[in-house]
Design an enzyme around this catalytic site. Sequence first.
Site, mmCIF file in Angstrom:
data_model
loop_
_atom_site.group_PDB
_atom_site.id
_atom_site.type_symbol
_atom_site.label_atom_id
_atom_site.label_comp_id
_atom_site.label_asym_id
_atom_site.label_seq_id
_atom_site.Cartn_x
_atom_site.Cartn_y
_atom_site.Cartn_z
ATOM 1 N N HIS A 228 0.687 -1.124 0.017
ATOM 2 C CA HIS A 228 0.545 -0.130 -0.252
ATOM 3 C C HIS A 228 1.027 1.349 -0.209
ATOM 4 O O HIS A 228 -0.033 2.361 -0.105
ATOM 5 C CB HIS A 228 -1.129 0.453 1.159
ATOM 6 C CG HIS A 228 -0.516 0.219 2.559
ATOM 7 N ND1 HIS A 228 -0.261 -1.006 3.541
ATOM 8 C CD2 HIS A 228 -0.265 1.491 2.960
ATOM 9 C CE1 HIS A 228 0.719 -0.219 4.238
ATOM 10 N NE2 HIS A 228 0.329 1.263 3.921
ATOM 11 N N ASP A 261 0.513 -8.238 0.936
ATOM 12 C CA ASP A 261 0.653 -6.095 1.574
ATOM 13 C C ASP A 261 1.788 -6.016 1.655
ATOM 14 O O ASP A 261 2.610 -5.589 2.556
ATOM 15 C CB ASP A 261 -0.616 -5.611 3.083
ATOM 16 C CG ASP A 261 0.049 -4.565 2.894
ATOM 17 O OD1 ASP A 261 0.420 -3.998 1.617
ATOM 18 O OD2 ASP A 261 0.014 -3.614 3.814
ATOM 19 N N SER A 344 3.853 2.549 7.633
ATOM 20 C CA SER A 344 4.385 1.608 6.887
ATOM 21 C C SER A 344 5.585 1.305 5.884
ATOM 22 O O SER A 344 6.185 1.582 5.537
ATOM 23 C CB SER A 344 2.967 1.599 6.051
ATOM 24 O OG SER A 344 1.814 1.809 6.866
#
Length: 501
Positions: A228, A261, A344
């Site tokens: 992402h 992910d 992230s």
Amino acid sequence: MSTENEGNEVPQAPSAPPVPVASPATSPQGSTPGGNEPTAPLPPVPQDAPATAGSQPGQATTPYASTPHASGPAASGPAPDGSWPPPPPANPPYGEGAAYGDGGAAGMGGAGDAGGWGASYQQPAPKPRSGRGGLVAAVLVAALVAGGLGGGLGYTLAKDNDNNGSTTVSASDGSAAQVKRAPGTIANVAARALPSTVTIEAESTNGEGGTGTGFVFDTQGHIVTNNHVVADALDGGKLTATFPNGRKYDAEVVGHAQGYDVAVIKLKNPPTDLKPLALGDSDKVAVGDETIAIGAPFGLSNTVTTGIISAKNRPVASSDGSSSSKASYMSALQTDASINPGNSGGPLLNASGAVIGINSAIQSTNSGGFGSGQSGSIGLGFAIPINQAKYVAQQLIKTGKPVYAKIGASVSLEDSAGGAKITDQGAAGSAAVESGGPADKAGLKPGDVITKLDDMVIDSGPTLIGEIWTHKPGDKVTITYKRGGQEHTTELTLGSRIGDN
């Protein structure tokens, strides 16, 4: 539990990680996934899932830890197929990720990151607005005035003391660089790891994007991060990676796995002095072990935070909220190290400095972050175990495509069945049990409720998917299921699916 991207919520997931049945207490060191933790509640069901699925109260989605520039409503669809992850959660896109059943969580990326593993993805956080700059400026002016006043008073007091014959003692004139930090200290670990981390900026062709983090995987210039984090740059967008020393490089996506992910990017014209971070063994992590997270929360690059492993095998589901997005699932490491949008894709290290996970999502209260309107850390962060991420990254570097393990059966996302229930019909009208697939060969049928995979308790479809993906195609597993009120056990060999489509 499910998670969401920064600023976007995702369906809730179970609050506790699955626990092995009748297994001994987890030892302080060398424990394997699934210790003796409580079983996590089932994740919520997408709004548009088949009749057999339905959202359950008490479940939450976690947003990504990356900072996204923009986000959209979460997509919904039919019940997930075992050969391919279920449709994205019905709730909003990832933000800070959260475990199933734990309330909303978000993924962690940069200032605009959103979404998270099992917790929703975290999209990169938006760049700071000029308004915040004004506030900071006002604070700095006040600080300068106070500083000037304090300096004057300090000089006067010192002068008086000298006149009274008072003596002061000063520290040696040595610089900070001369101070030695012993190996194993947080300062020492940070000093060694920071040079191998990068702040990633992804921008789409229309100017949207965000900020996240990544770390050096090998000397060839490959950087591992979250899917992402780089999603905005996939179709002709721009991608850059900046090291703590200020060196900035253009980069390109080598491969990405939406279901896991995980993504791998490669620096263009990489330097010759790259130092890959050492990879640890996430299977041997124990609850209570010290953790160190590195990232760019809200765009603040090279930030280091610490905590412990709070739980293992936490089921998390996430999505970036776009209409074309599929959900991501993981059996995550939970940590209380402060993780925010922009974290992230960054490394989660153990006390010796080895990578044990990739920070991906956080649980969110959706109260908004300081000056940004984004969710912030409440001490519930989730990371993709490095053993899984390493396998995925190697596949992406080798072929550019992810490889997923599968049982060849569609399962419901609802959590009221006491396990993962095989649906009566698969996605798009296909058969619920793939003919000739692993589940079919093992004798599984529509309506069967899978309650354990090996010795791990399965309380929902998302939990089953996350556990299956901790394995590799070809692995043999033992499935415990209920049919007509009777419990049965069967063995099957996991099949494989290549690519996200």
